[in-house]
Design a protein around this motif. Structure first.
Motif, short mmCIF file in Angstrom:
data_model
loop_
_atom_site.label_atom_id
_atom_site.label_comp_id
_atom_site.label_asym_id
_atom_site.label_seq_id
_atom_site.Cartn_x
_atom_site.Cartn_y
_atom_site.Cartn_z
N SER A 1 41.93 28.43 -31.65
CA SER A 1 40.78 28.59 -30.75
C SER A 1 40.92 27.58 -29.62
O SER A 1 41.78 26.69 -29.68
CB SER A 1 39.46 28.38 -31.50
OG SER A 1 39.40 27.09 -32.09
N TYR B 1 48.03 31.51 -27.35
CA TYR B 1 47.45 32.66 -28.04
C TYR B 1 48.58 33.44 -28.69
O TYR B 1 49.68 33.58 -28.12
CB TYR B 1 46.71 33.55 -27.04
CG TYR B 1 46.43 34.96 -27.51
CD1 TYR B 1 45.42 35.21 -28.44
CD2 TYR B 1 47.18 36.04 -27.03
CE1 TYR B 1 45.18 36.51 -28.88
CE2 TYR B 1 46.92 37.33 -27.46
CZ TYR B 1 45.92 37.56 -28.38
OH TYR B 1 45.66 38.83 -28.80
N SER C 1 41.19 29.25 -20.61
CA SER C 1 42.27 30.23 -20.63
C SER C 1 43.28 29.86 -21.71
O SER C 1 43.39 28.69 -22.11
CB SER C 1 42.97 30.28 -19.27
OG SER C 1 44.19 30.99 -19.35
N ILE D 1 43.91 43.52 -25.32
CA ILE D 1 45.14 42.80 -25.02
C ILE D 1 46.30 43.51 -25.72
O ILE D 1 46.25 43.75 -26.93
CB ILE D 1 45.06 41.35 -25.50
CG1 ILE D 1 43.89 40.62 -24.83
CG2 ILE D 1 46.37 40.61 -25.23
CD1 ILE D 1 43.53 39.31 -25.50
N SER E 1 46.75 44.58 -29.86
CA SER E 1 46.36 43.38 -30.60
C SER E 1 45.02 43.51 -31.32
O SER E 1 44.77 42.81 -32.30
CB SER E 1 46.29 42.18 -29.64
OG SER E 1 45.16 42.30 -28.78
N ASP F 1 42.46 42.51 -29.90
CA ASP F 1 41.69 41.45 -29.25
C ASP F 1 41.25 41.91 -27.87
O ASP F 1 41.94 42.70 -27.21
CB ASP F 1 42.51 40.17 -29.12
CG ASP F 1 42.70 39.46 -30.43
OD1 ASP F 1 41.82 39.58 -31.30
OD2 ASP F 1 43.73 38.79 -30.61
N GLY G 1 40.17 40.72 -23.94
CA GLY G 1 40.37 39.64 -22.98
C GLY G 1 40.52 40.19 -21.58
O GLY G 1 40.41 41.40 -21.35
N HIS H 1 42.45 35.23 -20.61
CA HIS H 1 41.22 34.68 -21.18
C HIS H 1 40.80 35.58 -22.33
O HIS H 1 40.77 36.80 -22.19
CB HIS H 1 40.10 34.62 -20.14
CG HIS H 1 40.42 33.75 -18.96
ND1 HIS H 1 39.82 32.52 -18.76
CD2 HIS H 1 41.28 33.92 -17.92
CE1 HIS H 1 40.30 31.98 -17.64
NE2 HIS H 1 41.19 32.81 -17.12
N ILE H 2 40.48 34.98 -23.47
CA ILE H 2 40.12 35.73 -24.67
C ILE H 2 38.61 35.94 -24.71
O ILE H 2 37.83 35.00 -24.53
CB ILE H 2 40.57 34.99 -25.95
CG1 ILE H 2 42.07 34.69 -25.89
CG2 ILE H 2 40.22 35.82 -27.19
CD1 ILE H 2 42.95 35.90 -25.82
N SER H 3 38.21 37.16 -24.99
CA SER H 3 36.78 37.47 -25.12
C SER H 3 36.36 37.70 -26.56
O SER H 3 35.18 37.68 -26.87
CB SER H 3 36.44 38.73 -24.29
OG SER H 3 36.75 38.53 -22.93
N ARG I 1 37.44 39.62 -30.70
CA ARG I 1 38.04 40.77 -31.35
C ARG I 1 37.24 42.02 -31.00
O ARG I 1 36.02 41.98 -30.83
CB ARG I 1 38.03 40.60 -32.87
CG ARG I 1 38.95 39.53 -33.39
CD ARG I 1 40.39 39.93 -33.34
NE ARG I 1 40.72 41.03 -34.26
CZ ARG I 1 41.89 41.66 -34.27
NH1 ARG I 1 42.82 41.34 -33.40
NH2 ARG I 1 42.12 42.63 -35.13
N TYR J 1 30.51 39.10 -25.88
CA TYR J 1 31.78 38.64 -26.42
C TYR J 1 31.58 37.25 -27.05
O TYR J 1 31.31 36.27 -26.35
CB TYR J 1 32.84 38.60 -25.32
CG TYR J 1 33.01 39.93 -24.65
CD1 TYR J 1 33.55 41.00 -25.35
CD2 TYR J 1 32.59 40.14 -23.34
CE1 TYR J 1 33.69 42.25 -24.75
CE2 TYR J 1 32.73 41.38 -22.73
CZ TYR J 1 33.28 42.43 -23.44
OH TYR J 1 33.42 43.67 -22.85
#
Length: 508
Positions: free
Chosen positions: A286, A307, A330, A358, A388, A390, A392, A401-403, A405, A418
């Motif tokens: 994370s 990531y 990010s 993603i 993925s 996921d 983002g 940038h991850i938002s 799952r 998110y």
């Protein structure tokens, strides 16, 4: 067929850097690359004597140790497939891994004997060998290796497309799936790390994360061995000991999750430990909260963040230290030999800044799940990108940038929420040490966000404090409707929060 697999790595290291220290373990014992390679040859001979050949699965259940690497590379020399087993698994879960992989041999540390005894009858594994000497009736790996005759013919021929390992996913939903990683996957993830993290032969890497986890193996051990650097192997993580080992061995590289780094910074020895050799810190699982960045920057240290996932061996992106502040939040740019894209619900490329799924491609991406053709087909797009699961977005500079799952996304009153966005801000709230946000059913809105947090002793954290802190930073529909304080968050071996457990416990 030429020999392109990782089974030749030990022989090549013995040739190129025989006297270089490869491993430091225990209370200062060392193995040079020549010694490690010789031991690996003997372990390969033991496995061959157990009937292991090309394509057979060899499982290992144990803590970080020289034997872990000897078994992995020994299996690779035979063209066999290495199956690292998570030491936290219960007996039925171990049985599933052994049975699903078809492991011909299980090698395990003595302390896991009770779980192995319960698991193996159901798993039908023909050969079980304990590490160490064992006894006269059941000789252990070390005793067997001393008398094994090594094979003068050398490693079995393998290619980059041949399977090298089956690594089981954490199984947050349903039974764990075995991700097949090829020799090419493991080679290219190591090359990506050498390129993007500047791994050099003079590095000393402290391995405090378990090697059975693909991040520690693929992005820790393998690039170190590829470059002929040195590993300090720790059986587990204790913050005071980790700090002492950094000073004692002149550690230059360290990998962990945010909790790891927080515990070290909170330790009484933090300010007095000489950290002057540390140059490369990587963090996954994370985002690194600002309070941890501040603590390390005060000591002249900064992080590479990234990531990835098991199916990418596991690295997909990395954020270099010099961009930690400029691109805070990010997870960076794709690794040198890896590609990342974002697609919308129809599978089309999403515009810059738009949230979508993603997808990942590259030579480090796995070919599929062991024995699960339907799951494998579902995991890839028609043009071969790994989906993925996921969410983002890519910013205008190409940084990811991850938002959250796909399955974790909260839909409240028709609005998408998110969790990662809320969690990142909660990590900046004074007193909060970790946070996870889940969706809880609500008669009016369908779902509403709840925050599950851990806090420092004496911290005044409640729903009013959290909502007041977030108000003005987030849209009001994103503000948690409840805040629950727990002693710890359930996590996978890689440090990711097991949100399925939280939903089962709190999803009223």
């Amino acid at each position: 067929m030429h020999q392109h697999g990782i089974g030749v790595w030990m022989a090549k290291r013995r040739l190129k850097s025989p006297d270089k220290v490869a491993l430091v373990h225990g209370e200062g014992s060392t193995l040079t690359y020549a010694q490690l390679a010789d031991a690996t040859d003997r372990v390969a001979a033991v496995l061959r004597d157990q009937g292991v050949g090309k394509g057979d699965a060899v499982a290992y259940l144990g803590e970080n140790s020289p034997e872990f690497l000897q078994v992995m590379f020994g299996a690779a020399q035979l063209g066999a497939v290495f199956v690292p087993v998570n030491t936290r698994l219960a007996a039925p879960e171990i049985a599933h891994v052994l049975d699903d992989s078809g492991a011909r041999v299980l090698i395990h540390d003595p302390e896991f004997a009770p779980r192995v005894a319960a698991a193996v009858p159901a798993a039908r594994t023909p050969h079980v060998v304990v590490t160490g000497d064992g006894d006269a009736d059941r000789p252990g790996l070390a005793r067997l290796a001393r008398t094994a005759a090594t094979d003068a013919a050398g490693p079995v021929a393998t290619d980059h497309g041949d399977p090298a390992a089956i690594v089981y996913t954490s199984g947050t939903t349903g039974r764990a799936k075995g991700a097949v990683l090829t020799h090419g996957n493991l080679t290219w993830v190591a090359i990506n790390c050498v390129v993007d993290y500047d791994v050099v032969s003079t590095d000393v890497a402290l391995m405090i994360s378990p090697l059975f986890h693909v991040a520690s193996l693929g992005m820790g051990a393998l690039p170190v061995i590829l470059k002929g650097a040195t590993m300090v192997l720790e059986k587990g993580f204790e913050p005071g000991r980790a700090l002492a080992q950094i000073e004692r061995h002149g550690v230059t590289m360290l990998s962990g999750v945010p909790t790891t780094y927080q515990l070290m910074a909170d330790h009484p020895s933090w300010t007095s430990t000489d950290l002057s050799t540390l140059a490369k810190l990587t963090c996954g699982g994370s985002a690194v909260p600002p309070r941890i960045l501040n603590a390390y920057e005060a000591r002249g240290l900064s992080f590479s963040q990234g990531y990835g996932m098991t199916e990418a061996s596991p690295g997909a992106t990395s954020l270099p230290p010099h961009m930690t502040r400029a691109k805070q939040g990010s997870v960076g740019l794709p690794h040198f030999f890896t590609e990342v894209r974002i697609t919308d619900v129809s599978g089309e490329p999403a515009p810059t800044g738009s949230v979508g799924e993603i997808e990942i491609a590259g030579p480090n991406v796995f070919p599929g799940y062991h024995g699960l053709p339907e799951a494998t087909a579902d995991a890839f797009t028609p043009d071969g990108w790994f989906r993925s699961g996921d969410l983002g977005y890519l910013d205008s500079d190409g940084y990811l940038h991850i938002s959250g799952r796909l399955k974790d996304m909260i839909i409240s009153g028709g609005e998408n929420i998110y969790p990662a966005e809320i969690e990142q801000l909660l990590g900046e709230l004074e007193g909060v040490t970790a946070a996870a946000v889940i969706g809880v059913p609500d008669e009016r809105w369908g779902e509403v966000p709840w925050a599950i947090v851990t806090v420092r002793d004496g911290a005044a954290v409640d729903v009013e404090a959290v909502r007041a802190y977030l108000d003005g930073r987030l849209a009001r529909y994103k503000l948690p409707k409840n805040v629950i304080i727990v002693d710890e968050l359930p996590r996978t071996a890689s440090g990711k929060v097991r949100k399925a457990d939280l939903r089962a416990r709190f999803g009223v």
